[in-house]
Scaffold this active site. Structure first.
Site, PDB file in Angstrom:
ATOM      1  N   LYS A  29       0.888  -1.169   0.000  1.00  0.00           N
ATOM      2  CA  LYS A  29       0.000   0.000   0.000  1.00  0.00           C
ATOM      3  C   LYS A  29       0.928   1.220   0.000  1.00  0.00           C
ATOM      4  CE  LYS A  29      -4.515   1.141   1.872  1.00  0.00           C
ATOM      5  NZ  LYS A  29      -5.269   1.234   0.643  1.00  0.00           N
TER       6      LYS A  29
HETATM    7  N1  PXG Z   1      -7.661  -2.985  -3.059  1.00  0.00           N
HETATM    8  C1  PXG Z   1      -7.090  -1.780  -3.200  1.00  0.00           C
HETATM    9  C2  PXG Z   1      -6.280  -1.494  -4.402  1.00  0.00           C
HETATM   10  C3  PXG Z   1      -7.240  -0.827  -2.184  1.00  0.00           C
HETATM   11  O1  PXG Z   1      -6.654   0.377  -2.298  1.00  0.00           O
HETATM   12  C4  PXG Z   1      -8.621  -2.390  -0.970  1.00  0.00           C
HETATM   13  C5  PXG Z   1      -8.407  -3.301  -1.991  1.00  0.00           C
HETATM   14  C6  PXG Z   1      -9.396  -2.812   0.225  1.00  0.00           C
HETATM   15  O2  PXG Z   1      -8.523  -3.046   1.329  1.00  0.00           O
HETATM   16  P1  PXG Z   1      -8.995  -2.822   2.832  1.00  0.00           P
HETATM   17  O3  PXG Z   1      -7.845  -3.245   3.648  1.00  0.00           O
HETATM   18  O4  PXG Z   1      -9.338  -1.366   2.962  1.00  0.00           O
HETATM   19  O5  PXG Z   1     -10.191  -3.686   3.031  1.00  0.00           O
HETATM   20  C7  PXG Z   1      -8.022  -1.134  -1.050  1.00  0.00           C
HETATM   21  C8  PXG Z   1      -8.200  -0.120   0.024  1.00  0.00           C
HETATM   22  C9  PXG Z   1      -9.796   5.788  -0.787  1.00  0.00           C
HETATM   23  C10 PXG Z   1      -9.564   4.547  -0.003  1.00  0.00           C
HETATM   24  O6  PXG Z   1      -9.458   6.861  -0.262  1.00  0.00           O
HETATM   25  C11 PXG Z   1      -9.222   3.369  -0.629  1.00  0.00           C
HETATM   26  C12 PXG Z   1      -8.967   2.233   0.137  1.00  0.00           C
HETATM   27  C13 PXG Z   1      -9.080   2.260   1.500  1.00  0.00           C
HETATM   28  C14 PXG Z   1      -9.413   3.443   2.116  1.00  0.00           C
HETATM   29  C15 PXG Z   1      -9.646   4.614   1.366  1.00  0.00           C
HETATM   30  O7  PXG Z   1     -10.326   5.718  -1.897  1.00  0.00           O
HETATM   31  N2  PXG Z   1      -8.603   1.103  -0.537  1.00  0.00           N
END
Ligand code: PXG
Length: 293
Positions: free
Chosen positions: A156
């Site tokens: 990330k």
């Molecule tokens: N795939 C990707 C590429 C992400 O960026 C997830 C899956 C889901 O992961 P989690 O651990 O959150 O269940 C993510 C997470 C935003 C934003 O600001 C994006 C995410 C999380 C929080 C905020 O658009 N993506």
């Protein structure tokens, strides 16, 4: 968004106002996308799955060879202090650790060895409420997820252009979310969410080319606890099109049903019973599993 006077942002050990929360234009996070981040949520004064988010943040930093100048325990305290300073019981928490200020040139050795740590707490709603009730329509976009040997999707990192390019393609076609395939043509995930299908009462989610989502991890745990079968496997678009149900998972999105993919109706075209069940179980879990403040 809170007004400027009341919003407090954590910046390298201090809680400062929005206007003072600034880093150098020489920060390599800004210049090169060199750094790591997390998106976390709190529900009713409980930071959901905070330990899991800390593990992922420190794992990303480890691979980037970025030494976070706080222990996980100190980082947890900094997050909790920021939430308290903003009097937020339900929040979206954005933690950013950048490589820090340095001279020009992408070599991290050009940085003075002081990563910048930023914690912003605010509110976030990702998609309109109606989409949660009726389900969303998504498409597959041409931009594939990064090849893991180039930039592993499990990191990330502050370099999110792969996902942003896919988001732009979705937006250009009139959609707010999109499926990204992996480097081998299998379904990987969406631009900011993981994807799950339901077939014959069992869940399936891609086994490669994706972020190890914490919401997805929770869904898999909840399924196991409810004797719902779940598999991580290679998934093609055909399997998505012919699924009984489909939903997306993410910290920001939580769980959102998908009812159409690339023009193909999924199942009945309405959010299905297994999806609804997972939403109910997930809502209950968000009040239990995390760090209280
Ligand atoms: N795939 C990707 C590429 C992400 O960026 C997830 C899956 C889901 O992961 P989690 O651990 O959150 O269940 C993510 C997470 C935003 C934003 O600001 C994006 C995410 C999380 C929080 C905020 O658009 N993506």
């Amino acid at each position: 968004m809170k007004s400027e006077e009341i919003m407090k942002i954590y910046l390298n050990g201090k809680l400062v106002g929005r206007d003072e929360a600034k880093v150098s234009v020489f920060d390599h996070g800004f210049l090169y996308g060199d750094g790591a981040f997390e998106g976390i949520r709190s529900y009713k004064n409980l930071v959901f799955k905070l330990d899991e988010h800390m593990d992922r943040l420190y794992d990303t930093a480890h691979t980037l060879m970025l030494d976070i100048p706080l222990t996980k325990k100190q980082m947890v305290k900094a997050i909790v202090d920021t939430l308290k300073a903003n009097a937020l019981s339900d929040a979206y928490i954005r933690v950013v650790v950048s490589r820090g200020e340095g001279d020009l040139g992408l070599d991290p050795r050009k940085c003075y060895g002081k990563p910048n740590i930023i914690i912003i707490t605010d509110k976030i709603t990702l998609y309109p409420k109606e989409m949660y009730n009726k389900g969303m329509e998504i498409i597959t976009v041409p931009t594939i997820r990064n090849n893991p040997e180039a930039l592993n999707p499990r990191l990330k990192s502050l370099n999110y252009l792969n996902n942003i390019l896919a988001k732009i393609e979705a937006n250009n076609s009139g959609y707010c979310e999109a499926i990204m395939l992996d480097h081998q043509g299998y379904v990987a995930e969406c631009t900011g969410d993981n994807i799950v299908i339901v077939k014959g009462g069992a869940l399936a989610t891609p086994s490669q080319g994706r972020l190890k989502g914490i919401t997805l991890g929770t869904v898999l745990e909840l399924a196991a606890g409810s004797k719902i079968k779940a598999a991580e496997q290679l998934l093609t678009r055909h399997e998505v099109y012919t699924a009984d149900e489909c939903f997306l998972t993410g910290t920001a999105a939580e769980i959102i049903p998908v009812v159409k993919v690339d023009g193909r109706v999924i199942g009945t075209g309405k959010p299905g019973p297994v999806t609804q069940k997972m939403i109910t179980l997930f809502k209950a879990a968000t009040l239990k599993d995390g760090v209280r403040y």
